[in-house]
Design a protein around this motif. Structure first.
Motif, PDB file in Angstrom:
ATOM      1  N   ALA A 297     -44.494  -7.663 -47.263  1.00  0.00           N
ATOM      2  CA  ALA A 297     -43.277  -7.254 -47.960  1.00  0.00           C
ATOM      3  C   ALA A 297     -42.904  -5.818 -47.607  1.00  0.00           C
ATOM      4  O   ALA A 297     -41.719  -5.485 -47.464  1.00  0.00           O
ATOM      5  CB  ALA A 297     -43.472  -7.407 -49.467  1.00  0.00           C
ATOM      6  N   VAL A 298     -43.931  -4.957 -47.465  1.00  0.00           N
ATOM      7  CA  VAL A 298     -43.674  -3.567 -47.049  1.00  0.00           C
ATOM      8  C   VAL A 298     -43.056  -3.539 -45.665  1.00  0.00           C
ATOM      9  O   VAL A 298     -42.072  -2.830 -45.407  1.00  0.00           O
ATOM     10  CB  VAL A 298     -44.981  -2.751 -47.090  1.00  0.00           C
ATOM     11  CG1 VAL A 298     -44.774  -1.379 -46.448  1.00  0.00           C
ATOM     12  CG2 VAL A 298     -45.468  -2.591 -48.522  1.00  0.00           C
ATOM     13  N   TRP A 299     -43.620  -4.319 -44.754  1.00  0.00           N
ATOM     14  CA  TRP A 299     -43.054  -4.372 -43.403  1.00  0.00           C
ATOM     15  C   TRP A 299     -41.640  -4.939 -43.431  1.00  0.00           C
ATOM     16  O   TRP A 299     -40.774  -4.485 -42.675  1.00  0.00           O
ATOM     17  CB  TRP A 299     -43.941  -5.240 -42.506  1.00  0.00           C
ATOM     18  CG  TRP A 299     -45.196  -4.533 -42.077  1.00  0.00           C
ATOM     19  CD1 TRP A 299     -45.430  -3.190 -42.070  1.00  0.00           C
ATOM     20  CD2 TRP A 299     -46.393  -5.142 -41.584  1.00  0.00           C
ATOM     21  NE1 TRP A 299     -46.691  -2.917 -41.614  1.00  0.00           N
ATOM     22  CE2 TRP A 299     -47.310  -4.098 -41.301  1.00  0.00           C
ATOM     23  CE3 TRP A 299     -46.788  -6.464 -41.362  1.00  0.00           C
ATOM     24  CZ2 TRP A 299     -48.589  -4.342 -40.795  1.00  0.00           C
ATOM     25  CZ3 TRP A 299     -48.056  -6.705 -40.853  1.00  0.00           C
ATOM     26  CH2 TRP A 299     -48.953  -5.658 -40.577  1.00  0.00           C
ATOM     27  N   ASP A 300     -41.396  -5.907 -44.284  1.00  0.00           N
ATOM     28  CA  ASP A 300     -40.065  -6.490 -44.383  1.00  0.00           C
ATOM     29  C   ASP A 300     -39.042  -5.437 -44.796  1.00  0.00           C
ATOM     30  O   ASP A 300     -37.887  -5.473 -44.366  1.00  0.00           O
ATOM     31  CB  ASP A 300     -40.086  -7.636 -45.397  1.00  0.00           C
ATOM     32  CG  ASP A 300     -38.730  -8.298 -45.526  1.00  0.00           C
ATOM     33  OD1 ASP A 300     -38.235  -8.826 -44.508  1.00  0.00           O
ATOM     34  OD2 ASP A 300     -38.160  -8.273 -46.633  1.00  0.00           O
ATOM     35  N   ARG A 301     -39.501  -4.483 -45.609  1.00  0.00           N
ATOM     36  CA  ARG A 301     -38.587  -3.461 -46.126  1.00  0.00           C
ATOM     37  C   ARG A 301     -38.424  -2.282 -45.171  1.00  0.00           C
ATOM     38  O   ARG A 301     -37.312  -1.791 -44.972  1.00  0.00           O
ATOM     39  CB  ARG A 301     -39.097  -2.976 -47.480  1.00  0.00           C
ATOM     40  CG  ARG A 301     -38.256  -1.882 -48.135  1.00  0.00           C
ATOM     41  CD  ARG A 301     -38.695  -1.660 -49.581  1.00  0.00           C
ATOM     42  NE  ARG A 301     -40.124  -1.453 -49.682  1.00  0.00           N
ATOM     43  CZ  ARG A 301     -40.722  -0.261 -49.553  1.00  0.00           C
ATOM     44  NH1 ARG A 301     -40.003   0.807 -49.299  1.00  0.00           N
ATOM     45  NH2 ARG A 301     -42.038  -0.158 -49.684  1.00  0.00           N
ATOM     46  N   VAL A 302     -39.525  -1.812 -44.584  1.00  0.00           N
ATOM     47  CA  VAL A 302     -39.466  -0.582 -43.787  1.00  0.00           C
ATOM     48  C   VAL A 302     -39.651  -0.819 -42.293  1.00  0.00           C
ATOM     49  O   VAL A 302     -39.336   0.062 -41.491  1.00  0.00           O
ATOM     50  CB  VAL A 302     -40.520   0.436 -44.285  1.00  0.00           C
ATOM     51  CG1 VAL A 302     -40.305   0.745 -45.753  1.00  0.00           C
ATOM     52  CG2 VAL A 302     -41.936  -0.066 -44.039  1.00  0.00           C
ATOM     53  N   PRO A 304     -38.985  -4.194 -40.266  1.00  0.00           N
ATOM     54  CA  PRO A 304     -38.727  -5.637 -40.120  1.00  0.00           C
ATOM     55  C   PRO A 304     -39.228  -6.217 -38.801  1.00  0.00           C
ATOM     56  O   PRO A 304     -39.518  -7.414 -38.727  1.00  0.00           O
ATOM     57  CB  PRO A 304     -37.206  -5.741 -40.239  1.00  0.00           C
ATOM     58  CG  PRO A 304     -36.693  -4.363 -40.035  1.00  0.00           C
ATOM     59  CD  PRO A 304     -37.749  -3.428 -40.493  1.00  0.00           C
ATOM     60  N   ARG A 307     -42.594  -7.443 -39.452  1.00  0.00           N
ATOM     61  CA  ARG A 307     -42.549  -8.683 -40.226  1.00  0.00           C
ATOM     62  C   ARG A 307     -42.314  -9.882 -39.318  1.00  0.00           C
ATOM     63  O   ARG A 307     -43.027 -10.890 -39.397  1.00  0.00           O
ATOM     64  CB  ARG A 307     -41.428  -8.587 -41.259  1.00  0.00           C
ATOM     65  CG  ARG A 307     -41.126  -9.898 -41.982  1.00  0.00           C
ATOM     66  CD  ARG A 307     -39.657  -9.978 -42.341  1.00  0.00           C
ATOM     67  NE  ARG A 307     -38.798  -9.911 -41.161  1.00  0.00           N
ATOM     68  CZ  ARG A 307     -37.551  -9.469 -41.158  1.00  0.00           C
ATOM     69  NH1 ARG A 307     -36.992  -9.025 -42.280  1.00  0.00           N
ATOM     70  NH2 ARG A 307     -36.834  -9.466 -40.042  1.00  0.00           N
ATOM     71  N   SER A 350     -50.042   0.653 -50.109  1.00  0.00           N
ATOM     72  CA  SER A 350     -48.821   0.707 -50.910  1.00  0.00           C
ATOM     73  C   SER A 350     -49.139   0.706 -52.400  1.00  0.00           C
ATOM     74  O   SER A 350     -48.537   1.458 -53.178  1.00  0.00           O
ATOM     75  CB  SER A 350     -47.923  -0.488 -50.559  1.00  0.00           C
ATOM     76  OG  SER A 350     -46.752  -0.487 -51.322  1.00  0.00           O
TER      77      SER A 350
END
Length: 508
Positions: A297-302, A304, A307, A350
């Motif tokens: 989810a962190v990768w999806d946000r910062v 992608p 992700r 995180s």
């Protein structure tokens, strides 16, 4: 000053990687099987060791680079420590490969968190988590191909994530991976995506594509070893008898195993999905899996791109493991477990940062200590089910049949466990040949293949009929040679058999 700080940070990561690798090596050494073993789906170890000794060709796809490395490793350790058990030497090689993969994992995780001053700590935790995962641990304490596979998975991840602009690293990782285990091809879409997103320009795909292609071609060249080895002798372990194009294709494409991949029912596929979920969760517990999802989810946000890379990395091998209906297909989830160990660390970091905003403590160090203790607890709780230092089942079996066999016997095997153990005793450490000189092992199930019939004919030219079938062999040599079976054959009248330890002996 900035240059000094950068070098110091790199040095701390390197030191953390070495520390994690040494911890892993010690864990694997203390839990390693003392000899040949059947545990953890490791029955292939006896065959691999014997193939290395006789410079033969093991089961599909032939594992050219592994056999070459194992052969020279056995010789080197035999020279350095001649009193050691042959299988122990092979187990030690797996432990070294597993520990090396832990070192590389530290480097990858630390690079992905390079903006954090404590990146060495997060990398260390990722490496230790990977070390304690059942898939890696179980394959690093016995002779098998998968600890080297784990190392090459980590090296490919390092090449495309930490060094994407140095395409020679990617080409080298792909070459070694293809030369070892062809399932690494399933990771190439993710690798290509990672490289393309790291380059700039209208033709940014060209360099990465060339690197992958060159690596694949170089890796394929290693398979030249197979026909060269198959034609010399021939060696008694010689799957496919691949001194010709037909046998080579049969071996390398895994034609004998295609039935496991196709034709699965919907119910079987759903059962495999359940197994996939269990195996993935088992690696780091539900808490670790949840932290892995947080990391994604962190990768999806910062980030992608990371992700998408993760999805491309996980999906192909997961589909393959689900559709490949064999007893050990969960081992193909090693790439999933490896990536999860890195994503879990990102998720843990995180969570720690969220806690640090609410508590005036050096929460990072406290959290790191807590994570290290958690990993130590995982190791201690899993010790009984994974550690093999007291394992003796396969060695006991070999000792028992060695006490029963007579000189000039024919020993018929059927299943992998008994077959590969016997091959190890005959062509590996030679213990069965010492106990029963002139022993001839044959595998009943392999007679369905023309290459095996041809191999038996070439190995034993003075035994007419050995290239036909086991029933023919039994009728031809009954009363002339002692004949033993690892399993009582269903096609033979039970009154003609008598127990002989773990074997069945044909009454003359």
């Amino acid at each position: 000053m900035k240059l000094f700080e950068a070098r110091w940070r790199s040095a701390t990561v390197f030191i953390a990687g070495l520390a994690a690798a040494w911890v892993a090596l010690l864990l694997y050494l203390f839990s390693m099987a003392p000899g040949v073993t059947w545990a953890h789906q490791g029955a292939d170890g006896g065959e691999l060791l014997a193939a290395a000794v006789v410079n033969g060709v093991p089961h599909p796809p032939g594992y050219p680079i592994y056999v070459m490395v194992l052969r020279h490793w056995l010789a080197f350790i035999g020279w350095a420590a001649p009193a050691t058990d042959l299988a122990w030497r092979g187990n030690l090689l797996s432990a070294c490969f597993g520990a090396a993969s832990v070192f590389v994992t530290v480097l990858v995780a630390a690079h992905l968190l390079k903006e954090d001053p404590l990146r060495w700590l997060w990398g260390l935790l990722a490496g230790l988590a990977w070390m304690a995962s059942p898939l890696l641990w179980s394959q690093s304490i016995l002779t098998e191909v998968y600890s080297l596979h784990a190392l090459l998975i980590a090296l490919l991840g390092w090449a495309v994530l930490a060094k994407p602009l140095r395409l020679r690293y990617t080409a080298a990782a792909v070459a070694l991976g293809v030369a070892h285990h062809l399932t690494l091809l399933l990771l190439l879409p993710a690798a290509l995506y990672a490289l393309i997103t790291s380059h700039r320009g209208a033709r940014r795909w060209l360099g990465p594509l060339l690197a992958l292609g060159i690596g694949g071609v170089i890796g394929a060249l290693f398979y030249i070893r197979i026909p060269l080895a198959a034609a010399v002798g021939p060696p008694p372990i010689n799957w496919g008898y691949a001194d010709n194009w037909e046998g080579f294709l049969w071996l390398v494409t895994g034609a004998a195993y295609r039935g496991y991949l196709v034709g699965a029912s919907l119910g079987a596929v759903l059962q495999r999905v359940t197994t996939w979920a269990y195996v993935v969760t088992e690696q780091f517990t539900p808490v670790g899996l949840a932290l892995g999802f947080v990391g994604l989810a962190v990768w999806d946000r910062v980030a992608p791109a990371l992700r998408t890379f993760s999805l491309l990395w996980i999906a192909p091998v997961s589909v393959y493991a689900i559709l490949y209906q064999t007893r050990d297909s969960e081992i193909y989830l090693l790439p999933v477990a490896w990536l999860l160990s890195v994503a879990m660390t990102v998720g843990f970091k995180s969570v720690v940062e969220w806690l640090a905003m609410r508590f005036p403590l050096r929460i990072s160090y406290v959290a790191g200590l807590f994570a290290a203790l958690s990993i130590a607890l995982l190791v201690s709780t899993r010790w009984e089910t994974i550690a093999l230092r007291n394992d003796a089942e396969a060695r006991t079996y070999l000792a028992q049949i060695g006490a029963e066999l007579e000189p000039e016997s024919i020993l018929v095997t059927l299943n992998d466990r008994e077959t590969f153990a016997v091959w190890y005793g005959v062509w590996g450490d030679g213990s069965l040949v010492d106990a029963a000189p002139g022993l001839i092992p044959v595998n009943e199930s392999l007679y369905q293949f023309a290459w095996y019939q041809r191999l038996q004919r070439d190995l034993y030219p003075d035994l007419p009929g050995i290239d036909v079938s086991v029933p023919y062999l039994v009728e031809m040599y009954a009363g002339r040679r002692p004949i033993y079976f690892a399993d009582a054959p269903t096609w033979l009248d039970s009154s003609r058999l008598q127990r002989a330890g773990p074997l069945w002996r044909l009454n003359e």
